[in-house]
Design a protein around this motif. Structure first.
Motif, PDB file in Angstrom:
ATOM      1  N   ALA A   1       0.828  -1.208   0.000  1.00 34.31           N
ATOM      2  CA  ALA A   1       0.000   0.000   0.000  1.00 34.31           C
ATOM      3  C   ALA A   1       0.864   1.261   0.000  1.00 34.31           C
ATOM      4  CB  ALA A   1      -0.929  -0.005   1.211  1.00 34.31           C
ATOM      5  N   VAL A   2       1.955   1.250   0.760  1.00 35.10           N
ATOM      6  CA  VAL A   2       2.837   2.415   0.815  1.00 35.10           C
ATOM      7  C   VAL A   2       3.507   2.646  -0.542  1.00 35.10           C
ATOM      8  CG1 VAL A   2       4.995   3.305   1.788  1.00 35.10           C
ATOM      9  CG2 VAL A   2       3.270   2.316   3.290  1.00 35.10           C
ATOM     10  N   LEU A   3       4.034   1.592  -1.133  1.00 36.16           N
ATOM     11  CA  LEU A   3       4.697   1.724  -2.432  1.00 36.16           C
ATOM     12  C   LEU A   3       3.709   2.151  -3.510  1.00 36.16           C
ATOM     13  CD1 LEU A   3       6.982  -1.446  -2.237  1.00 36.16           C
ATOM     14  CD2 LEU A   3       7.739   0.945  -2.145  1.00 36.16           C
TER      15      LEU A   3
ATOM     16  N   LEU B 171       0.888  -2.814  -7.833  1.00 36.58           N
ATOM     17  CA  LEU B 171       0.941  -2.143  -6.520  1.00 36.58           C
ATOM     18  C   LEU B 171      -0.072  -1.021  -6.399  1.00 36.58           C
ATOM     19  CD1 LEU B 171       4.829  -1.957  -6.014  1.00 36.58           C
ATOM     20  CD2 LEU B 171       3.227  -3.539  -4.932  1.00 36.58           C
ATOM     21  N   THR B 172      -0.325  -0.305  -7.497  1.00 36.60           N
ATOM     22  CA  THR B 172      -1.231   0.843  -7.417  1.00 36.60           C
ATOM     23  C   THR B 172      -2.674   0.425  -7.165  1.00 36.60           C
ATOM     24  OG1 THR B 172      -1.386   0.820  -9.825  1.00 36.60           O
ATOM     25  CG2 THR B 172       0.210   2.341  -8.841  1.00 36.60           C
TER      26      THR B 172
ATOM     27  N   TYR C 188       0.028   3.900   7.157  1.00 41.05           N
ATOM     28  CA  TYR C 188       0.602   2.614   6.777  1.00 41.05           C
ATOM     29  C   TYR C 188       2.122   2.624   6.965  1.00 41.05           C
ATOM     30  CZ  TYR C 188      -3.934   2.092   4.412  1.00 41.05           C
ATOM     31  OH  TYR C 188      -5.271   2.037   4.131  1.00 41.05           O
ATOM     32  N   ALA C 189       2.745   3.749   6.619  1.00 46.71           N
ATOM     33  CA  ALA C 189       4.201   3.871   6.768  1.00 46.71           C
ATOM     34  C   ALA C 189       4.606   3.756   8.236  1.00 46.71           C
ATOM     35  CB  ALA C 189       4.675   5.195   6.191  1.00 46.71           C
ATOM     36  N   LYS C 190       3.806   4.312   9.129  1.00 43.87           N
ATOM     37  CA  LYS C 190       4.108   4.221  10.562  1.00 43.87           C
ATOM     38  C   LYS C 190       3.952   2.789  11.069  1.00 43.87           C
ATOM     39  CE  LYS C 190       3.051   9.054  11.615  1.00 43.87           C
ATOM     40  NZ  LYS C 190       2.135  10.003  12.285  1.00 43.87           N
TER      41      LYS C 190
END
Length: 456
Positions: free
Chosen positions: A15-17, A89-90, A102-104
């Protein structure tokens, strides 16, 4: 991991990528705290690193097409999972607004993996009896401290708007309430120059032998624990804790030190000592008196004092007796450099002032010492934020007043502020009262000669 899968979340990584490929502004939001090693899957690590490199090297907008072209040129397509995989991925981005969240999640999982790795390494090192146990403990504490700081996170820069607002608030608070931003020494002329010892400062007190370095440090300590009610840690590598306690008692009770040492106390003197002991009993002073203490052991004990008692300032007597644990072939001045840098780092790590005593070279006998006279290493002069030098001229002719003071056990001692990174330099005098082994203010000590600070 004994067959267990390390903490990870592939969906969050995708999700982040994917969010970055849909909107490159997401990359700006998360690169402040997220790096390629925070991804678990190797292909995701490589892809994130490639995206960051693309952004640094190319002026084109980031999307699937421009990134694919970049990966082909760099021959990195397969190591990033292949073009077919990257294109999926998108479609795995539930909502763009949650990308930072999500990154956290990824950062927290990464920290868990690092903690497991550190724990595994610590266990292996503990089993390895060829390694010094204190070194193992120190390295483990440093790793955990670094991990804790990384988990807490920090901004890489500050807005001047925030800095101005905070600075004005701090100045107004000190002006209206009289609260200083440093720890007061209890000596008005010294506090006038320094504004108190600041957190994270590395402070050196230097003098020739028998001038009174330890007495000065203990006088500061006595002022701080009794008058100011500070919590103090004291590392004595030369004198025992029992000897330090006798000096603190004589300084606080003002009973002649020789009477205590020779056990020739009068009833009134014994009463004064008991009264002084009651006052000291309620103070917070923590003494470590291991001789020739190893550097890593000293750091570990300081962390323990900070953790268990939240000490506010540390004294070390003295730097020349600390064992750097370096190879015997390493010159002494390089060992002192290692110790000096480590103590400066300790002050920053624990967020406390570290006051360390140091010898002054023989060339300063009979003359006022200067920065370059600090013994063994120029690194002490470089690393220190504040350098205080003590000097007592024993060769000059005495005036009648000076002779009378000496008969009363009072020896005028110059306190030279040789370096003050964040303030002015200068000089003033204190009275060394030899029979109670304590420094006290003299009537003229409030008038110091301030000079320009070459280190500002």
């Amino acid at each position: 991991m004994y067959g267990r899968v390390p903490p990870q979340n592939e969906e969050a990584e995708r999700a982040v990528l994917g969010a970055i490929l849909l909107n490159e502004k997401v990359l700006v939001e998360i690169t402040d705290f997220l790096g390629k090693d925070d991804f678990y899957r190797v292909a995701h690590q490589n892809l994130f690193a490639a995206i960051v490199a693309f952004r640094q090297e190319s002026s084109e907008s980031l999307d699937l097409i421009t990134l694919s072209s970049y990966l082909k040129r760099k021959d990195q397509v397969e190591e990033c999972g292949g073009l077919s995989y990257i294109s999926t991925l998108t479609s795995d981005v539930p909502t763009m607004t949650n990308a930072a969240y999500y990154a956290k999640i990824l950062k927290a999982l990464s920290q868990r993996r690092k903690l497991l790795l550190y724990a595994s390494q610590l266990k292996d090192n503990a089993y390895d009896e060829s390694q010094d146990i204190q070194k193992v403990i120190d390295e483990g504490e440093q790793a955990l401290s670094k991990l804790s700081n990384d988990t807490a996170g920090s901004d890489n820069y500050f807005s001047i708007k925030d800095l101005v607002t905070n600075a004005i608030s701090e100045i107004e608070l000190r002006s209206t309430s009289g609260i200083k931003n440093g720890f007061e020494s209890g000596y008005a002329p010294l506090d006038s120059i320094t504004g108190g010892f600041k957190k994270q400062e590395f402070i050196i007190v230097g003098a020739r032998p028998s001038i009174g370095k330890t007495a000065f440090a203990l006088s500061l300590t006595l002022n701080m624990i009794v008058k100011k009610k500070y919590r103090v840690g004291f590392f004595s590598l030369e004198m025992s804790a029992a000897s330090l306690m006798e000096r603190l008692l004589t300084g606080h009770s003002r009973v002649d030190f020789t009477h205590i040492r020779k056990a020739t106390l009068k009833n009134s003197e014994m009463s004064a000592i008991i009264d002084a002991s009651s006052s000291l009993y309620d103070s917070e002073l923590y003494i470590q008196d291991t001789p020739n203490m190893k550097l890593m052991e000293l750091r570990a004990q300081a962390r323990r004092m900070k953790l268990e008692h939240d000490i506010q300032i540390i004294f070390i007597d003295y730097i020349g007796l600390i064992d750097a644990e370096a190879d015997a072939r390493v010159p002494r001045h390089e060992q002192i450099s290692i110790i000096s840098r480590s103590l400066k780092q300790l002050a920053r790590e624990l967020d406390v002032p570290v006051v360390c005593l140091s010898q002054v070279g023989r060339q300063a006998d009979g003359v006022e010492p200067k920065l370059s006279d600090l013994r063994d290493s120029g690194s002490i002069e470089q690393d220190a934020d504040v350098v205080i030098l003590l000097h007592r001229d024993v060769t000059k002719n005495r005036t009648d007043d000076e002779e009378q003071r000496e008969k009363n056990n009072i020896q005028e001692t110059k306190i030279i502020m040789a370096k003050n990174r964040n303030g002015e330099t200068g000089m003033f005098s204190l009275a060394f009262v030899s029979n109670i082994v304590r420094f006290e203010e003299m009537e003229f000590s409030h008038k110091y000669v301030a000079g320009n600070n070459p280190n500002a």
